[in-house]
Enzyme design. Sequence first.
Site, PDB file in Angstrom:
ATOM      1  N   CYS A   1     -11.927  13.738  19.971  1.00 32.12           N
ATOM      2  CA  CYS A   1     -13.223  13.586  20.651  1.00 32.12           C
ATOM      3  C   CYS A   1     -13.104  13.500  22.170  1.00 32.12           C
ATOM      4  CB  CYS A   1     -13.949  12.345  20.124  1.00 32.12           C
ATOM      5  SG  CYS A   1     -14.525  12.509  18.425  1.00 32.12           S
TER       6      CYS A   1
ATOM      7  N   LYS B   1     -11.738  16.684  24.361  1.00 34.75           N
ATOM      8  CA  LYS B   1     -12.574  17.896  24.269  1.00 34.75           C
ATOM      9  C   LYS B   1     -13.997  17.623  24.734  1.00 34.75           C
ATOM     10  CE  LYS B   1     -15.034  17.294  20.163  1.00 34.75           C
ATOM     11  NZ  LYS B   1     -16.477  17.555  19.892  1.00 34.75           N
TER      12      LYS B   1
ATOM     13  N   GLU C   1     -12.668   5.679  15.441  1.00 37.85           N
ATOM     14  CA  GLU C   1     -11.735   5.809  14.325  1.00 37.85           C
ATOM     15  C   GLU C   1     -11.037   4.471  14.107  1.00 37.85           C
ATOM     16  OE1 GLU C   1      -9.324   9.236  13.807  1.00 37.85           O
ATOM     17  OE2 GLU C   1     -10.612  10.487  15.055  1.00 37.85           O
TER      18      GLU C   1
ATOM     19  N   GLY D   1      -6.157  10.401  23.576  1.00 38.45           N
ATOM     20  CA  GLY D   1      -6.089  11.682  22.884  1.00 38.45           C
ATOM     21  C   GLY D   1      -7.130  11.702  21.793  1.00 38.45           C
TER      22      GLY D   1
ATOM     23  N   LYS E   1      -4.093   6.899  17.920  1.00 36.96           N
ATOM     24  CA  LYS E   1      -4.459   5.492  18.000  1.00 36.96           C
ATOM     25  C   LYS E   1      -4.092   4.844  16.678  1.00 36.96           C
ATOM     26  CE  LYS E   1      -8.662   4.093  17.394  1.00 36.96           C
ATOM     27  NZ  LYS E   1     -10.102   3.814  17.564  1.00 36.96           N
TER      28      LYS E   1
ATOM     29  N   LYS F   1     -23.782  10.487  24.297  1.00 40.33           N
ATOM     30  CA  LYS F   1     -22.417  10.452  23.767  1.00 40.33           C
ATOM     31  C   LYS F   1     -21.406  10.959  24.787  1.00 40.33           C
ATOM     32  CE  LYS F   1     -18.981  10.164  20.871  1.00 40.33           C
ATOM     33  NZ  LYS F   1     -18.859  10.958  19.645  1.00 40.33           N
TER      34      LYS F   1
END
Length: 441
Positions: free
Chosen positions: A265, A268, A157, A262, A329, A209
């Site tokens: 992605c 979790k 992101e 946090g 972020k 991933k």
Amino acid sequence: MALKITVIGTGYLGATHAAAMAELGFEVLGLDVVPEKIDMLTRGEVPMYEPGLEDLLRRHVSGFEGSSGRLRFTMDFAEAGEFGDVHFVCVNTPQKHGEYGCDMSYVDAAFSSLAPHLKEGALVVGKSTVPVGSADRLTGLLPQHAELAWNPEFLREGFAVNDTLHPDRIVVGVNSDRAEELLREVYAKPLAEGTPFIVTDYPTAELVKTSANSFLATKISFINAMAEVCEAGGGDVAKLAEAIGYDERIGHKFLRAGIGFGGGCLPKDIRAFMARAGELGADQALTFLREIDSINMRRRGAMVEMAREALGGGAFLGKRVAVLGATFKPDSDDVRDSPALNVAGQIHLQGGQVTVYDPKGMDNARRVFPTLGYADSALDAVRGADIVLHLTEWREFRELDPAELAKVATSPVLLDGRNALDSSLWRAAGWTYRAMGRPSA
């Protein structure tokens, strides 16, 4: 004939991928089941903040000056099936409510809805982050005349557009030479730039991933564990990180101690990875991730206690607390599992009068914590504050004038939860500066 591409799911991943595929020269049809999202994208608007994405979208959605017109959107699976040669599935895979495991209902629904409409020879490409073994199962949902490949995403992101157009690697899990050839055609431009192209089986592609995210989480939590030791022993975690980072086997990246990770992605994904390992009978292989998760969550409580100590060690009741940052972020408006907003919420629930400012995340933060106070600027957030917490490392906060803020704060006390500010500048302006893992600095 040029390939036509569909993108199923137009959230953060899908909207970026659809716009990027149009930028690479393909005719693209994006599909979603949420009409409001389709309406926004058709207007050239994105439902999230991501630098450069809206400009990219408007270069290819019809109706804008100079647009290529290569990108449009629909809610019709039949239209998508008839249109596309390659179908990228980019839907969400959230954590199950009350469990660690991955909720595959959105992926299953996308496959089931698309399958009856696929043309002969269609290639369905999964990009969602899924538990290992999912591709083999999902193959059974497709007709025999269609193929499946798995192509994990590695978007960061704040850098998603560049990461899609100029990826650092492309991983494809395939079952045939034809699927590999089609994906080489899709990614021909990045491959011509020298992007590595790694061809694997389905399980390996699915694991890449989650393995990458687990390694990153481990590195972040490692330096935060060292910060805990530095707090206890009087060390300086920033100097420690600098020293070990010169070892080329370790490197300096992601060794900045703070309030932890946090977002939608990393947390979790590592939990779903643990859950899946347990289902496969390999749970002992990933028991270390439980401690990684625990270290990460402890950082939030540590910041709350550090703030309490800086305010004299008593209750927060009646204390005015300014929080700089709400997103997980910088360069994002994403507040999902945000450590910054979690800390703000904890202090508020303990009686503190908390005022938050974030350059992009205010609307999303208000939806999650409507009872917090919100300011229109950093200066307004700090006005009258007994303590200031810096919790998201936006450039705007690094460029603040500490002297100007000191004039409006009731007490010039700053806790740097990201170890990102210049302590000498703040101290020179009269602030008491304290950072995590640096009790003697």
